[in-house]
Structure formats: structure tokens, C-alpha cells
Design an enzyme around this catalytic site. Structure first.
Site, mmCIF file in Angstrom:
data_model
loop_
_atom_site.group_PDB
_atom_site.id
_atom_site.type_symbol
_atom_site.label_atom_id
_atom_site.label_comp_id
_atom_site.label_asym_id
_atom_site.label_seq_id
_atom_site.Cartn_x
_atom_site.Cartn_y
_atom_site.Cartn_z
ATOM 1 N N GLY A 42 7.661 10.975 -22.199
ATOM 2 C CA GLY A 42 6.786 9.811 -21.741
ATOM 3 C C GLY A 42 7.131 8.453 -22.173
ATOM 4 C CG LEU A 45 0.537 0.859 -21.876
ATOM 5 C CD1 LEU A 45 -0.643 0.475 -21.745
ATOM 6 C CD2 LEU A 45 1.501 -0.246 -22.130
ATOM 7 C CB ALA A 46 0.488 6.615 -25.164
ATOM 8 C CG HIS A 268 -11.117 1.953 -9.970
ATOM 9 N ND1 HIS A 268 -11.390 0.867 -8.783
ATOM 10 C CD2 HIS A 268 -10.880 1.520 -10.982
ATOM 11 C CE1 HIS A 268 -11.263 -0.221 -9.428
ATOM 12 N NE2 HIS A 268 -10.796 0.206 -10.905
ATOM 13 N NE ARG A 341 -13.005 1.143 -13.923
ATOM 14 C CZ ARG A 341 -11.552 1.047 -14.453
ATOM 15 N NH1 ARG A 341 -11.045 1.947 -14.844
ATOM 16 N NH2 ARG A 341 -11.103 -0.170 -14.465
ATOM 17 C CG HIS A 412 -8.261 4.383 -11.562
ATOM 18 N ND1 HIS A 412 -7.104 3.954 -11.267
ATOM 19 C CD2 HIS A 412 -8.870 3.805 -12.516
ATOM 20 C CE1 HIS A 412 -6.980 3.007 -12.494
ATOM 21 N NE2 HIS A 412 -7.747 2.991 -12.850
ATOM 22 C CG LEU A 452 -4.131 -1.278 -19.840
ATOM 23 C CD1 LEU A 452 -3.872 -2.650 -19.452
ATOM 24 C CD2 LEU A 452 -3.062 -0.507 -19.493
#
Lengths: 652, 250
Positions: A42, A45-46, A268, A341, A412, A452
């Protein structure tokens, strides 16, 4: 098998726990780091942050993504922002408050120590990203700007117009690119991981398919890191990218890793409603819009969608103020349009169930910016949300500056994922799981602008020292892709793919995926019942059986074959879906994104709100695979709340 | 609406390709362009035929995966729109639509409409970053950045790396892509220490990948779905000149 689930979080004061833990961890000598190979799957971000950081430290990183470039991972689509307890606004924020808000927002189903560490690390992320050149929004004085987000009463969200995910991912991708050029990362784009190889109880490698040649390849390492995202596409329609899938985590689960809380899925509240059967995906509109947009439906059903005529009553601009129901402001005066949410989504469902919904099929509510345009002017609104408005207009052909947006909730994000301990390691030694792929930080509901934060916290700051500690305790191991374990797993993968190609049935892969998705949305979506879940548990194996008898996958296993890629992913969703429904069935309470209609407050001010059962369900449900169609074993990790006292979440 | 599609089909990198014609009926105007191709592929798969391979992922106009030449224009003729955000309401009943892969020597075709854009990654790897090891950053507010400069840097940073600029350019140049990154990082105080090395190395890599040179046609900025302004190219050329005066070499 008995598996004892220990988080391994340090005891004692939570505020010093992570520093004490870091000090207690062992460190690999700089000269020895190059002896270790770490597989990272992957590049979101991570994954990108972890790969770049490990390579900077001196490890050899093998990094994989199925897209054509590391820059395409779906983190890129996150719009609204990233939370951090910087307190630049001087509005009373602190690490402790972010920790508190996140535990509460997660409906008291997250591990306190993990959440505290996340809040603590959040401040470093903003520093790191800014230094990389991430162009966060700034005030005229040149300092960073903030906005507010759902579930918080302070402004702690940093943002880059409506493209925060893109800018943060490009920041991580650039750090990653630097290490690719320096040789620390060996990058394998267009390679899809199809299985994990476990040797002597340790995760030691993966089998990946080269999506250009079709070749299966073996990769060996000292540790395997999965940063492969969530499983929202089990619903077919979701805001996830088309390629997002459960395969990496599901295959790891089949090799022994426990899957935790799969029923925690996030809906979401503000997505563009479905417009027809051909629809391939749903598009989210950032939660930040709820800062200035007001959510409403008509008070009178005559102005709503009429199923008999297939039409909506008066145009929203013609409905006077007095005939509009701003239901979030009415029901939740303290938080108004900025409730979390799960609450906003269920409220939208309720008003649509009452027959007051709008849009093509009565599944829609209005998100109205007319007040904001009056207050800020069109240019002011454009500066804040310009690209979102443009996106909305592209998709719907309507102008949100002059008429309200139409919105409906959609899947989401998924809070569930592989079980990990405080070191982000699964119960399979050497298998680390980061970001959305793990279960750890958001409990039963994730607050906006926290995904994030978690992806980058895990990737830049948490996983690298934890992986180092794991490696330091094990001497460099022999490495060979000739081990019989590799041959055996590769043979299984090969067999699975050739079976898919050989069925030559009558139905397309997508037709199965859509059938599964509709069933899941209906029975395991925004509201769940025992009856519905039991029905789904009967239907899923039937769909799966038909899939394996009647799917049509054209082409061969050599060269580019996108149908085969999709088929392998859908095959795994068809196994995973069953676990998700079982988890939802067994969790006899409502919490966060998991709403069981049987468990809601029946009277008083809280009527209709989720009813948690802390006595029986304040645990992580971690499932052990026992075979396809077999009942998995349940292992529980009890959650304790020493700092944030569980209470009914009130946003009134 | 009913449509006639002429689509480039090519089995692999080394094989020859050709156009195939397909008829589609009853296409809904609210569909996206890619959903229209999904309909075609469902039909082909249902007949046991190989679907048309094309690249796509987020379908929200941000990942940069999708990119098709539609009637000769990258992402089609609608300005500032990626292929996935193009909707069928832009077409009409009876239209003939020609769909090809992005064309450039540096983007070899892998299959049908899928091209290899890894040359763009290598340009970034050559220098499109600010070197800051994880953990070594100062407080984010330690360095104020004037808002107008931050905004200009942002405009350049919105590039999605789709390659439309290259596909639209008669010379298949990657100047807009490279210039956008050079400008984004070069305008920020954080990007100053490596500014002139960065531009030198990135331009050198761009030449090595056999992208063409810029002759100021300006097609790239028109094709760019994010509207990256043409002045990023002049900014890059200025920086390159300064780098040469400073005696930097790649």
C-alpha cells in the site's frame, strides 16, 4: 485455539505512556538496519509514510501498490482536513481534548491508549507535512488557518482547500520518491498482493501478481506491513475508489490474523445521491461543507419526492423559510449541522423514511448555502469550497451557488479491520497493520478529519519504532523464496485464479458485486435488525456459490486482465461479507456506526438515539477464521475506560 | 441516447493495435463517461468477450488514473474536467466518439487504453521533493508564508499527474507537469535550499525520458483538468537559468 488478546499498552499515566514505551523499546543498530527487508503493501498515507520513514532509517523496503503509481492511493480523495491538537486558535484545544473528543466520538469502543497516542502525535504530523511543502491554508499573516469539523467544539482542522488528502499524500509520495531514488525503497507499482506467506508462525512474505505480465511473484522479508485501506466496497456503491478491496486483509485473516469489529462501518452523511442503476460509485462532499451549509427537508410531504408520480414537489428555492425543517439544528441545538457523521446520517435516513426526502428517489436532503452566500458573498463561499462546488456541478449539472445541493448518506470508511496490539502488530508475529486497514483508533465511529491523522501517525511516527523493536528482538533471519511455504501459497493463488478463468459462466463479476452490495446496504447498512442480518447470512453463501459456478471472467492469466483482478477481489468480498453480518448480529447493542433497530432509546429526550450496552459489549470482537462458510471463533479484548468515563453521547 | 464508439484495441505493449467499432443504445445523460464504458464492458463480458481495458480509480477527478483521448482531446473537450467527471450530457444522440489512449513516446501503451506513465514518477524521484527526514521538522508556524505565495504554490500543487499535458502537446513535452512541481516547491520558503538543484535534476530527467521540448503552443494548460497555469513553465525556465548561472549540473 485460545488466543489471548493483549494490547501491550503500558500501564500507568496515559500522558507519558507513549514516551515511556518508546524508551523501553529496543533499537536496531544503524549498521544492522540494512540487513533487514521490510515488505510494505500500500502507498496511501500510512503505507507511503511508513515506507519512506523506514527507508530513511536505513531498512530495505519493498513497497507494493496495484495502481500505476504510488501517488494514486485513495487517501488522495480525502477532502476536508486533518485534525491536530496544535491549539493555534487559542480556543481551548489540547492533546487531552482531542483524545477526549475521539474516544467519545468513537462511542467508547476504542482503546484509550491508542487514541491518546494518536492525539499526541497529531502535532508532529502538521510540522512534518508543512516542512515537506504541503500547502496548508494560511491566514493573511502567513500562519496556518483552521476550520471546525463534526464532533468538536474547537477549530483544530488543518486543510488545503478541499484537497487536503491529495496534498498530504503528495507530501508523503515525495518523501517516498526521494527514497526510491536513493535506493532505500524498491517500488513495485501495478503489483497486487494476493496472499501472505507465514513461516514458523511469522509473517515472512507475500505473493503478488504483476498486473502487466500476469506473473505471480514471491517476495520475502523480515516483516510484512499491510497498509491496504478499508473494505467499504463490500457495498459495491461507496465513496471508495473502484480498486479499493479487502483482499490483502482478508487473505491475512485466512492465514491467522484476527479480524476485529468488521461491523463498524461509517456512513458519511453528505454524498451526492444515486441517480440510476448504472451508477459505479458515490461521490462524497466534504463534511467541511456543514460549517456553512444548512441541512433541511420540506416540512410538508407535498414538497418531497412522491413515489406515485416519481417527482419532487416545489423547487427548493420556492419553499419559504417557514416551511423548511432544519432538522439537525432543531434536534441538536448545541452542535447543529456539525453533529458527528453517524448521527447526521441516521437523521437523514429518518426524515426520508418519514416520506420527506427529495432527489430522484426520495433518498435525499438539501444542503443549502443561500445563507452563507448572503453572509460571505459568492467569492467568500468560493474561496472556502470552490472546488467542491465545481465537482458537484460537474456531476449533477446543478449550480449550488443558486440552488441547494442534494445529499444522501453513503458508505465512506470502515472502522473495523485487522486486530493489532499497541505496537500495531497483529496476532501473527511480524505482520503489522496500519491506517484504515487496522481497527484500533476510531472505535465504532470515526470523527471527520481523523483518518488522515491516523494514517500519517501510524506511518510516520508509530509503526517505525515498533517495527524496529520487533526486529531488534529477532536476529536477522535467513531469507529464501524457495521455502516450501512460498511454493504452497503460490500454488493456492494460482489455483484460485485459474478456477475463476475456467468457470466461463453467464454472469459478469459486477453483477455479483452489485447483488452483494445491495444486500449489504439493505441488511447491514445504516440500520440493522436481527431478522435482516439472519436473512443476509442465508443469502451471502448462496450468492457466493452461484459466483463460483456461474461467473464469467474472460481472458487469460497472462497480460493485463482487469476482469480477473475484479473477480479475485469480489470473491474475497463474498467471504468477508458473511463475517461482517455475523459480527453485526452478535453485537446486540447500538454504538457509533453500528445501529441495531432493536437497541435504541425509547423515551425521553434521547428517544431514537443509539443505546449502548457497556456491561456486555465494551469489548473488541476479534474473529478467528476457521474455514469458508464455517463459524469463526470469537475472541474478546475487554476495553477499559480509566480517563474518559463512558456516557451517552450527547450533542444536544 | 444511442452512440457509435471507435475504440483503440491493443493486446499488449508489443502488439499492433487497431480501432474497433461498437454500438451502444439508450445511454442515460446522467452517466459519467466511464460509466458509459462500464455499460459497454458489461455487454462484452456478458458475451464472454474481453472488455476494453482502461485506467480509473477514484472517479472523483483527483487520483489522476483516468485519461483517455476523446475525439482527439485528452479527457475530452470540456475544460477543466477529468474523464471520470465528464458526463454524457455533454454528448448527443447519434454521436460518433473516438476513444484512444494518451499518445506520447514516453507513455507506451500496455493494453487498449492503458498507458505506462511511470516516466512522470521518475521525474519526481529525480528531485521533486523537499528533503526533510521524519521527525526533523520545526514547528509548523515557525516559518510564516505570505498568503498570496502560499496560494500560488497551491495552484501549482493541484497537479494530479494524469499526463494530459503531455498527451495534448504536439511535442509530447512534460513541461507543465515538471514546471508545476518546480513552482510549487520553489515558491515556498521550505523549498529554497534545494531549489536550483531540484530544477536542474528534474529537467535533466525529463530530457532523459524522451519527452519533447516546449514550443509555447500552450495546449497543455488548456488540456489540464486542474487548470495549471502556463506561467509555471516560465518559472521553471527562470529557475533553470539561475541554476545554470550558479553552475549547477544534474
Amino acid at each position: 485455539m485460545t488466543i489471548e488478546l493483549k494490547s501491550g499498552a503500558p500501564s500507568g499515566d496515559i500522558q507519558t505512556a507513549w514516551s515511556r514505551h518508546k524508551f523501553s523499546m529496543q533499537i536496531v543498530n544503524p549498521a544492522n538496519k540494512r540487513k533487514y527487508d521490510i515488505i510494505v503493501v500500500g502507498t496511501g498515507l500510512a503505507g507511503a509514510a511508513c515506507a519512506a520513514t523506514l527507508a530513511e532509517l536505513g531498512y530495505n523496503v519493498l513497497n507494493f501498490c496495484f495502481q500505476d503509481s504510488a501517488r494514486r492511493a485513495h487517501s488522495i480523495a480525502a477532502q476536508g482536513g486533518i485534525n491536530a491538537a496544535k491549539n493555534y486558535q487559542n480556543d481551548g484545544d489540547s492533546i487531552y481534548r482531542l483524545f477526549y473528543d475521539t474516544v467519545k466520538g468513537g462511542d467508547f469502543r476504542a482503546r484509550e491508549h491508542n487514541v491518546y497516542r494518536l492525539a499526541e502525535t497529531s502535532v508532529n504530523i502538521i510540522d512534518q507535512a508543512t516542512a515537506q511543502g504541503v500547502p496548508f491554508a494560511r491566514e493573511y499573516g502567513g500562519l496556518l488557518d483552521n476550520r471546525s469539523f463534526g464532533g468538536a467544539q474547537v477549530s483544530r482542522t488543518f486543510y488545503a482547500r478541499g484537497q487536503t488528502g491529495q496534498q498530504l499524500l503528495i507530501g508523503a509520495y515525495q518523501a517516498h520518491a526521494k527514497m526510491v531514488a536513493a535506493g532505500g525503497i524498491k517500488m513495485f507499482p501495478r503489483h497486487e498482493m494476493l496472499d501472505v506467506v507465514v513461516k514458523d508462525g511469522h509473517a515472512r512474505g507475500i505473493i503478488a501478481r504483476d498486473l502487466v505480465t500476469g506473473q505471480l511473484k514471491r517476495f520475502v522479508g523480515d516483516a510484512v506491513v499491510l497498509a491496504t485501506g478499508g473494505y467499504g466496497n463490500v457495498f459495491f456503491l461507496s465513496t471508495n475508489a473502484m480498486g479499493c478491496n479487502v483482499t490483502a486483509t482478508w487473505r491475512a485473516h485466512r492465514r491467522g490474523a484476527l479480524f476485529a469489529n468488521p461491523c463498524y462501518t461509517q456512513i458519511h452523511p453528505t454524498c451526492i445521491p444515486v441517480s440510476g442503476d448504472y451508477q459505479s460509485k458515490l461521490t462524497l462532499m466534504s463534511e467541511s461543507l456543514r460549517n456553512d451549509g444548512r441541512v433541511w427537508v420540506p416540512k410538508d410531504k407535498k414538497d418531497a419526492f412522491d413515489p406515485k408520480t416519481g417527482k419532487v414537489g416545489r423547487h427548493p428555492n420556492d419553499i419559504p423559510e417557514s416551511e423548511r425543517d432544519y432538522y439537525l439544528e432543531r434536534r441538536y441545538p448545541a452542535f447543529g449541522n456539525l453533529v458527528p457523521r453517524d448521527i447526521a446520517s441516521r437523521a437523514a435516513k429518518q426524515v426520508c423514511d418519514e416520506g420527506r426526502g427529495v432527489s430522484y428517489n426520495g433518498r435525499g436532503v438539501y444542503l443549502d448555502f443561500s445563507d452563507a452566500v448572503r453572509r460571505l458573498g459568492k467569492a467568500g463561499v468560493e474561496a472556502r469550497y470552490g472546488n467542491l462546488f465545481e465537482m458537484y456541478q460537474r456531476i449533477t449539472g446543478e449550480d449550488p451557488y443558486t440552488e441547494p445541493m442534494r445529499m444522501y448518506p453513503a458508505i465512506h470508511y470502515t472502522m473495523g479491520g485487522l486486530w493489532v496490539d499497541y505496537n500495531l502488530m497483529s496476532n501473527v508475529p511480524g505482520l503489522f497493520v496500519l491506517g484504515e486497514a487496522n481497527f484500533s483508533d476510531h472505535g465504532a465511529n470515526r470523527l471527520g478529519a481523523s483518518a488522515l491523522m491516523q494514517g500519517l501517525a501510524d506511518g510516520y511516527f508509530v509503526a517505525p519504532p515498533c517495527i524496529g523493536n520487533f526486529l531488534a528482538k529477532r536476529k536477522p533471519q535467513p531469507k529464501s523464496t524457495d521455502w516450501p511455504e512460498f511454493a504452497a501459497v503460490e500454488a493456492e493463488v494460482k489455483q484460485r485464479l485459474s478456477t475463476l478463468l475456467s468457470i466461463k459462466g453467464k454472469r459478469t463479476v459486477d453483477s455479483f458485486h452489485k447483488e452483494l452490495g445491495l444486500l449489504m446496504w439493505d441488511k447491514c447498512g445504516m440500520a440493522r435488525t436481527e431478522e435482516g442480518l439472519k436473512e443476509a447470512l442465508v443469502r451471502i453463501p448462496q450468492i457466493r456459490d452461484e459466483f463460483w459456478k456461474n461467473v464469467s471472467v474472460p481472458g487469460s492469466d497472462t497480460g493485463v486482465n482487469q476482469s480477473l483482478e475484479k473477480a479475485a477481489r469480489v470473491a474475497d468480498f463474498l467471504e468477508f461479507a458473511e463475517l461482517m453480518c455475523l459480527d453485526a448480529l452478535e453485537r446486540r447493542e447500538s454504538c457509533g456506526g453500528h445501529f441495531r433497530e432493536e437497541f435504541q432509546e425509547e423515551a425521553g429526550e434521547a428517544k431514537g438515539e443509539a443505546k449502548r450496552d457497556d456491561e456486555n459489549f465494551a469489548h473488541v470482537a476479534a474473529w478467528e477464521f476457521t474455514g469458508v462458510g464455517q463459524r469463526p471463533n470469537l475472541h474478546k479484548e475487554q476495553l477499559t475506560f480509566d480517563y474518559v468515563k463512558p456516557s451517552q453521547r450527547s450533542y444536544k | 441516447m444511442d452512440l457509435t464508439l471507435n475504440i483503440w484495441r491493443q493486446t499488449s505493449k508489443d502488439s499492433a493495435g487497431n480501432f474497433e467499432t461498437y454500438q451502444l443504445k439508450d445511454i442515460n445523460e446522467h452517466m459519467s463517461f466511464l460509466e458509459m464504458l462500464d455499460v459497454l464492458n458489461e455487454q462484452l463480458e456478458g458475451q464472454g468477450k474481453e472488455p476494453v481495458a482502461f485506467e480509473h480509480d477514484c472517479r472523483e477527478g483527483i487520483c489522476g488514473s483516468c485519461g483517455l483521448m476523446i475525439n482527439g482531446a485528452p479527457h475530452g473537450h470540456l475544460p477543466r474536467t477529468t474523464t471520470c467527471q465528464l458526463h454524457m450530457r455533454e454528448f448527443k444522440h447519434g454521436d460518433n466518439i473516438t476513444i484512444e489512449p494518451f499518445r506520447a513516446g514516453a507513455f507506451p501503451v500496455l493494453k487498449d487504453l492503458v498507458v505506462d506513465r511511470s516516466a512522470l514518477d521518475r521525474i519526481v524521484q529525480a528531485g521533486g521533493f523537499i528533503s526533510v527526514r521524519t521527525g526533523s521538522a520545526p514547528d509548523a508556524n515557525a516559518v510564516p508564508v505570505p498568503k498570496d505565495e502560499a496560494d500560488r504554490a497551491f495552484d501549482a500543487a493541484t497537479c494530479i499527474g494524469c499526463g494530459a499535458c503531455v498527451a495534448s502537446c504536439p511535442n509530447a513535452a512534460a513541461m507543465l507537469f515538471t514546471g508545476a512541481k518546480v513552482t510549487h516547491l520553489g515558491l515556498l520558503p521550505q523549498g529554497q535550499p534545494e531549489r536550483y538543484d531540484r530544477v536542474t535534476k528534474m529537467v535533466h530527467q525529463m530530457d532523459k525520458e524522451e519527452f519533447g521540448h516546449c514550443s509555447n503552443f500552450g495546449e497543455c494548460t488548456v488540456a489540464c483538468p486542474k487548470g495549471i497555469p502556463l506561467d509555471v513553465i516560465s518559472q521553471m525556465n527562470r529557475d533553470l537559468l539561475v541554476a545554470q548561472l550558479k553552475g549547477r549540473s544534474a
